[in-house]
Design a protein around this motif. Structure first.
Motif, short mmCIF file in Angstrom:
data_model
loop_
_atom_site.label_atom_id
_atom_site.label_comp_id
_atom_site.label_asym_id
_atom_site.label_seq_id
_atom_site.Cartn_x
_atom_site.Cartn_y
_atom_site.Cartn_z
N HIS A 130 -25.31 -1.06 -6.28
CA HIS A 130 -24.69 -0.02 -5.16
C HIS A 130 -24.21 -0.28 -3.85
O HIS A 130 -23.44 0.02 -3.47
CB HIS A 130 -26.01 1.06 -5.14
N LYS A 131 -25.13 -1.54 -3.38
CA LYS A 131 -24.92 -2.03 -2.09
C LYS A 131 -23.53 -2.81 -2.21
O LYS A 131 -22.47 -2.56 -1.45
CB LYS A 131 -25.80 -2.85 -1.74
N ALA A 132 -23.20 -3.50 -3.41
CA ALA A 132 -22.10 -4.25 -3.55
C ALA A 132 -20.79 -3.30 -3.70
O ALA A 132 -19.60 -3.44 -3.03
CB ALA A 132 -22.02 -5.12 -4.80
N VAL A 133 -20.99 -2.01 -4.40
CA VAL A 133 -19.98 -1.15 -4.52
C VAL A 133 -19.63 -0.41 -3.29
O VAL A 133 -18.43 -0.37 -2.72
CB VAL A 133 -20.25 -0.24 -5.70
N MET A 134 -20.65 -0.20 -2.32
CA MET A 134 -20.13 0.39 -1.09
C MET A 134 -19.64 -0.61 -0.38
O MET A 134 -18.86 -0.14 0.71
CB MET A 134 -21.58 0.93 -0.56
N THR A 135 -19.89 -1.72 -0.12
CA THR A 135 -19.21 -2.83 0.50
C THR A 135 -17.71 -2.93 0.30
O THR A 135 -16.96 -3.14 1.08
CB THR A 135 -19.92 -4.16 0.49
N HIS A 136 -17.48 -2.88 -1.23
CA HIS A 136 -16.13 -2.84 -1.49
C HIS A 136 -15.37 -1.84 -1.16
O HIS A 136 -14.04 -1.54 -1.09
CB HIS A 136 -15.77 -3.41 -2.94
N LEU A 137 -15.87 -0.46 -1.14
CA LEU A 137 -15.49 0.62 -0.95
C LEU A 137 -14.66 0.83 0.61
O LEU A 137 -14.05 1.17 1.02
CB LEU A 137 -16.34 2.02 -1.26
N GLU A 138 -15.93 0.43 1.32
CA GLU A 138 -15.68 0.33 2.89
C GLU A 138 -14.46 -0.69 3.15
O GLU A 138 -13.87 -0.17 3.90
CB GLU A 138 -16.85 -0.23 3.50
N LYS A 139 -14.33 -1.78 2.62
CA LYS A 139 -13.24 -2.61 2.49
C LYS A 139 -11.88 -2.00 2.26
O LYS A 139 -10.98 -2.32 2.90
CB LYS A 139 -13.49 -3.85 1.78
N GLY A 140 -12.06 -1.36 1.11
CA GLY A 140 -10.75 -0.78 0.61
C GLY A 140 -10.41 0.28 1.78
O GLY A 140 -9.26 0.38 1.84
N LEU A 141 -11.20 1.04 2.29
CA LEU A 141 -10.89 2.31 3.22
C LEU A 141 -10.01 1.49 4.52
O LEU A 141 -9.20 2.07 5.11
CB LEU A 141 -12.25 2.93 3.41
N HIS A 142 -10.95 0.32 5.08
CA HIS A 142 -10.43 -0.43 6.01
C HIS A 142 -8.98 -0.98 5.89
O HIS A 142 -8.10 -0.74 6.81
CB HIS A 142 -11.11 -1.62 6.22
N ASP A 143 -8.94 -1.30 4.60
CA ASP A 143 -7.36 -1.96 4.32
C ASP A 143 -6.33 -0.83 4.27
O ASP A 143 -5.34 -1.03 4.57
CB ASP A 143 -7.60 -2.67 2.97
N HIS A 144 -6.85 0.17 3.68
CA HIS A 144 -6.04 1.62 3.67
C HIS A 144 -5.41 1.94 5.29
O HIS A 144 -4.34 2.28 5.28
CB HIS A 144 -6.53 2.52 3.04
N PHE A 145 -6.42 2.02 6.08
CA PHE A 145 -6.25 2.51 7.34
C PHE A 145 -5.21 1.45 8.03
O PHE A 145 -4.67 1.79 8.57
CB PHE A 145 -7.29 2.69 8.07
N ALA A 146 -5.67 0.19 7.84
CA ALA A 146 -4.88 -0.70 8.42
C ALA A 146 -3.32 -0.73 7.94
O ALA A 146 -2.70 -0.68 8.58
CB ALA A 146 -5.38 -2.12 7.87
N ARG A 147 -3.02 -0.47 6.44
CA ARG A 147 -1.66 -0.39 6.17
C ARG A 147 -0.87 1.06 6.74
O ARG A 147 0.20 0.96 7.05
CB ARG A 147 -1.69 -0.24 4.69
N LEU A 148 -1.73 2.05 7.07
CA LEU A 148 -1.16 3.31 7.46
C LEU A 148 -0.84 2.92 9.06
O LEU A 148 0.24 3.41 9.66
CB LEU A 148 -2.16 4.50 7.30
N GLN A 149 -1.66 2.27 9.57
CA GLN A 149 -1.49 2.15 10.96
C GLN A 149 -0.28 0.98 11.32
O GLN A 149 0.33 0.96 12.34
CB GLN A 149 -2.84 1.31 11.84
N ASN A 150 -0.16 0.08 10.26
CA ASN A 150 0.80 -1.01 10.52
C ASN A 150 2.07 -0.36 9.94
O ASN A 150 3.31 -1.34 9.83
CB ASN A 150 0.45 -2.24 10.18
#
Length: 236
Positions: free
Chosen positions: A89-109
């Protein structure tokens, strides 16, 4: 005699299935994996509860002998499985968080990205998925629960909640961290007498389209019924 509390299952997943590389899984599949893990953890917790024990309960009597009122082998195996699932569960949440960060970065850039007032949106450092600022964004607006019933005169009724409303946010709780609504219960207990913002999606009376609402719900006792809210919420 070996330590009765020590796990006897070999290291790795107790099911014997090869671990899944969650770094190569899509966001929707990660969400499904998160829900699957949480459902299994809930079921395993019920197994321990049926024996009247938890992860830390002693499996021996006061004089050091194995308890004869529980299935010790099942308890130990269940505990090991829970430990593995918590790590998953911890590993899944880590990758979910990373995916969201990447998504926001793409939107902002993204070229030509602008704010509501027409100015260019500046790039900013990503924040944690548990942060309220991210919980308020459309990306984390996925409904995770539904209002099944509302008692007349209750805090939920006074806040404007209606049966059938889909909940997208409950204070700082959202679709990534609600843990099968256990975090909603915690938020209610910790905020008795204080207003919580509940974000809901409601079907229009016309039958077409939906409306998104931000309601202020204050958990409280002595309103004339059971509980602090006076409504029944079920996970989606």
């Amino acid at each position: 005699m070996d330590d009765i509390h020590a796990p006897t299952v070999a290291s790795g997943l107790s099911s014997g299935i090869a671990p899944r590389d969650v770094s190569k899984v899509s966001m929707p599949d990660l969400m499904q994996e998160k829900e699957r893990i949480e459902a299994e953890l809930s079921a395993l917790s019920s197994v321990l509860n049926s024996h009247g024990v938890n992860m830390n309960s002693s499996l021996t009597t006061f004089d050091g002998f194995p308890r004869d009122d529980i299935d010790i082998a099942q308890v130990r195996t269940t505990r090991v499985r829970i430990i593995h699932l918590r790590n998953d569960h911890k590993a899944v949440m880590t990758h979910l968080e990373k995916g969201l960060h990447d998504h926001f970065a793409r939107l902002q850039n993204a070229p030509g990205a602008t704010s509501a007032n027409g100015t260019t949106v500046p790039s900013s450092a990503p924040t944690s998925v548990t942060d309220n600022s991210i919980a308020d964004t459309g990306t984390l607006g996925t409904p995770f629960a539904r209002v099944n019933s509302v008692e007349p005169g209750s805090p939920a009724h006074q806040a404007g909640l209606k049966m059938g409303d889909s909940i997208r946010g409950f204070g700082s709780v959202h679709w990534l961290n609600h843990e099968r609504l256990s975090k909603v219960a915690e938020a209610v207990q910790q905020n008795e007498g204080r207003p919580l913002t509940v974000k809901v999606t409601r079907k229009n009376e016309s039958g077409s389209g939906t409306t998104e609402l931000d309601l202020q719900l204050t958990p409280r006792r002595n309103w004339g019924g059971r509980g602090l809210l006076g409504c029944h919420i079920v996970p989606l």
